[in-house]
Write an enzyme that holds these catalytic residues in place. Structure first.
Site, PDB file in Angstrom:
ATOM      1  N   ASP A  60       1.054  -1.130  -0.153  1.00  0.00           N
ATOM      2  CA  ASP A  60       0.007   0.032   0.215  1.00  0.00           C
ATOM      3  C   ASP A  60       1.026   1.371   0.410  1.00  0.00           C
ATOM      4  O   ASP A  60       0.986   1.910  -0.838  1.00  0.00           O
ATOM      5  CB  ASP A  60      -0.607  -0.002   1.348  1.00  0.00           C
ATOM      6  N   ALA A  70       4.462   1.771  -1.014  1.00  0.00           N
ATOM      7  CA  ALA A  70       4.177   2.305  -2.606  1.00  0.00           C
ATOM      8  C   ALA A  70       3.559   2.534  -3.114  1.00  0.00           C
ATOM      9  O   ALA A  70       3.769   3.717  -4.287  1.00  0.00           O
ATOM     10  CB  ALA A  70       5.107   0.580  -3.106  1.00  0.00           C
ATOM     11  N   LEU A 128     -10.903   6.396   1.268  1.00  0.00           N
ATOM     12  CA  LEU A 128     -10.796   7.697   2.264  1.00  0.00           C
ATOM     13  C   LEU A 128      -9.501   8.791   1.404  1.00  0.00           C
ATOM     14  O   LEU A 128      -8.041   8.790   1.400  1.00  0.00           O
ATOM     15  CB  LEU A 128      -9.730   7.070   3.665  1.00  0.00           C
ATOM     16  N   LYS A 188      -8.238   2.024  11.398  1.00  0.00           N
ATOM     17  CA  LYS A 188      -8.113   1.793  10.270  1.00  0.00           C
ATOM     18  C   LYS A 188      -7.421   0.173  10.426  1.00  0.00           C
ATOM     19  O   LYS A 188      -6.483   0.182   9.494  1.00  0.00           O
ATOM     20  CB  LYS A 188      -6.784   2.948   9.426  1.00  0.00           C
TER      21      LYS A 188
END
Ligand SMILES: [Zn+2]
Length: 651
Positions: free
Chosen positions: A34, A36, A80, A117
């Site tokens: 995520d 990268a 988001l 999260k």
């Protein structure tokens, strides 16, 4: 647009990469981390903020790889905006409040809801009149896959709500670390990837280990004024929600700090940041969206525990089941207070997917559970590593089983030593350390667990740096563990996908004798809760492959007993042969009912051979007599059973 040709090239390149990574991600195969992905997206955003790919949320669901029915979300599932440090987080709050002034909103800085999260897969679960009707993955945010049957098996997804509501609830499918240990032992692949693969399996196997935590609901009967009320409503409906807290800007920063310094590492599941939202739903509404993302919410990420290093070598180690594990040796880097030098690459498929090679720069991280993980290859210098064709330990040809390379030579020292280590390890025989095991294998005294029980004091005392004292201790300890309970016996064998937990599961489901376990079919086992078709097949294949080895264990006196043994026939073994007045099954059930063990053939461990004519000269009977086994007829057997019953009744 006045972009120069080189930046236009870069834009095209970035868009191409992002598209590729997105497709792969939504097909359950993340090619990059995520972190990268986000970095590439940021770069593109800086070059061309209006680029179409930045607006498309997620990727179209690939038609080819899935058979799940597509389903459109009544209300799209967005994503988001994110903040990666305190400055960005403060900036987000300030921007919201600046916009809020125009709408005469109370500053959101004083009223924020903070929650975790979750690092999983988003899911919308729809209820009609309180009844679960469908569960749809996020997919591209507009259209997902209807995985209702799988969702029903997951923890935290009730078939019926306590109230007859028509509502869509949104949550995240996660795999808890503790559930991963039980459901998918021996792997340390990212739980998120496991959850992604498992939740989309057509047979639903393993979904019972997944958990869904909820954080949003749409529809229903009540109007909510705040985010907090929604969470409380979810709790009221008996659903699992991540921890949440209403606070102000400074409070949110404090919570973020608490998580990144301590709390995150203590969780039983992975999170990659906090989600912070304006608590006031009116403020959320007025602030609206930008590029498909709500302005009033942000994913406040944790600093990544990752660093770039260089690959020095890739070693291929053969393990106890024959599986070959690739391990990257990297230039030492300090990550989160520990020096990382070796990173497990799991299996050959992973190596091929990474395209990793010596000299490559790689992003190494330490996940929540502190196990070093190779996130991705950042820059390739030179070719990918050659996949070995021979075992590093024994030089035998390697075969391929699923995602793994396997050494097929059962005499391979790595396999033999590993299996002996597993055998003594499961039984906690501390005196038999790795070094002694290596010596025993080297001296060809031990090739399989059964050989341990043939060892003499002289055998061990004859080894370098060993003496009679230790030898006696080792042998005493081996014997002291007998008889082994059936789960320990099976779990110690070190078969693929067949650890102690699996063995316990079998016993708990009525497969409480070796005979029953060996007679079980893959179909029967697959039907057990917590098993699944793949594992079931693996168990059956594994047992069949080990049947001779199991016989040899029985022959040296290692006879497993049911965990609840203690009936009148406990410790006694029986074998039934030839024609008997009643069905054989009936006799066998009697033996087991009274704690005895049924054997399929005549071995030294057999106490009673039950047959119509005990004076028979059949080979079986002759063999039994040679071993000192008693040959009895069915009447004598029934007398034993009656005695066992009355002794049990006396207690
Ligand atoms: Zn080998």
């Amino acid at each position: 647009m006045g972009t120069s040709s080189s930046s236009a090239d870069r834009v095209a390149e970035l868009a191409e990469l992002l598209r590729k990574y997105k497709d792969a991600y939504y097909n359950g195969q993340a090619l990059v981390s995520d972190a990268a992905y986000d970095a590439l997206e940021d770069e593109l955003r800086a070059l061309e903020p209006e680029h179409a790919i930045l607006k498309s949320v997620g990727a179209p669901v690939n038609e080819v790889v899935t058979e799940w029915e597509k389903a459109r979300h009544a209300i799209p599932m967005g994503s988001l905006n994110k903040a990666v440090n305190e400055a960005e987080f403060r900036q987000w709050v300030a921007r919201c409040d600046q916009l809020g002034v125009e709408s005469a909103l109370v500053p959101i800085a004083n009223d924020l809801l903070v929650t975790e999260k979750l690092d999983g897969l988003s899911l919308a679960v729809n209820y009609e009149n309180g009844k679960l009707v469908e569960a749809i993955t996020r997919g591209d945010g507009q259209v997902g896959e209807r995985i209702t049957s799988n969702a029903r098996r997951m923890k935290g997804v009730p078939a019926r709500l306590p109230e007859p509501l028509t509502v869509s609830i949104r949550g995240e499918i996660i795999l808890k670390l503790s559930d991963m240990k039980i459901g998918f032992p021996g792997t340390d692949a990212p739980p998120r990837n496991r959850a992604a693969g498992t939740s989309k399996r057509f047979d639903g196997a393993g979904c019972e280990h997944l958990t869904v935590m909820f954080y949003d609901l749409e529809g229903g009967d009540t109007e909510h004024a705040t985010e907090k009320e929604k969470y409380e409503r979810l709790l009221q409906l008996g659903l699992i929600v991540p921890p949440f807290e209403v606070t102000d800007l400074e409070g949110a920063l404090r919570i973020h700090n608490e998580y990144s310094s301590k709390k995150r590492a203590e969780l039983d599941y992975e999170i990659d940041g906090l989600v912070v939202r304006a608590n006031d739903l009116r403020a959320q509404h007025l602030l609206g969206e930008l590029g498909g993302r709500p302005r009033a919410a942000v994913a406040y990420k944790f600093a990544s525990l990752a660093k770039v290093s260089r690959v020095i070598a890739i070693n291929w180690e053969t393990g106890p089941t024959g599986r070959v594990t690739p391990i990257a040796n990297v230039e030492p880097v300090e990550i989160g207070g520990a020096t990382v030098q070796f990173v497990v690459l799991h299996n050959v498929s992973n190596v091929e997917r990474l395209g990793i090679g010596v000299g490559h720069e790689v992003l190494v991280s330490r996940r929540n559970d502190v196990i070093p993980h190779l996130e991705e290859v950042v820059v390739k210098h030179g070719p990918s590593v050659a996949i070995p064709s021979a075992c590093a330990t024994c030089d035998a040809a390697l075969g391929r089983r699923g995602e793994y390379l396997v050494c097929t030579n059962l005499q391979c020292r790595a396999i033999v030593e590993g299996r002996i280590r597993r055998w003594v390890g499961t039984q906690d025989i501390l005196e038999l350390g790795d070094k002694l095991i290596a010596q025993l294998v080297e001296a060809q005294l031990v090739r399989e667990p059964a050989d341990l029980y043939r060892l003499t004091i002289d055998d061990i005392a004859g080894l370098e740096r060993r003496g009679a004292t230790i030898a006696k201790k080792v042998l005493d300890n081996l014997k002291a563990k007998l008889p082994l309970s059936l789960p320990v016996f099976l779990g110690s064998l070190g078969m693929d996908d067949f650890a102690l937990e699996t063995a316990k599961l079998l016993v708990a489901n009525g497969f409480d004798t070796l005979e029953k376990v060996q007679a079980a079919t893959a179909e029967e086992l697959a039907a057990l809760k917590g098993m699944g078709a793949i594992k079931a097949k693996s168990v059956v294949t594994g047992l069949a492959a080990r049947s001779e080895e199991i016989q040899r264990l029985l022959a040296v006196g290692v006879v497993p007993v049911a965990p609840s043994a203690g009936g009148g026939l406990a410790g006694k073994t029986f074998c039934f042969t030839g024609t008997l007045p009643r069905p054989r099954k009936e006799y066998e059930t009697l033996v087991e009912k009274h704690g005895g063990t049924v054997l399929s053939g005549v071995t030294k461990e057999l106490h009673y051979l039950v047959m119509s004519d005990p004076s028979s000269a059949s080979t079986k009977a002759e063999k039994a007599r040679k071993y000192g086994t008693q040959c009895i007829d069915s009447d004598a057997f029934m007398t034993l059973v009656d005695a066992a019953s009355s002794s049990a009744a006396d207690v």
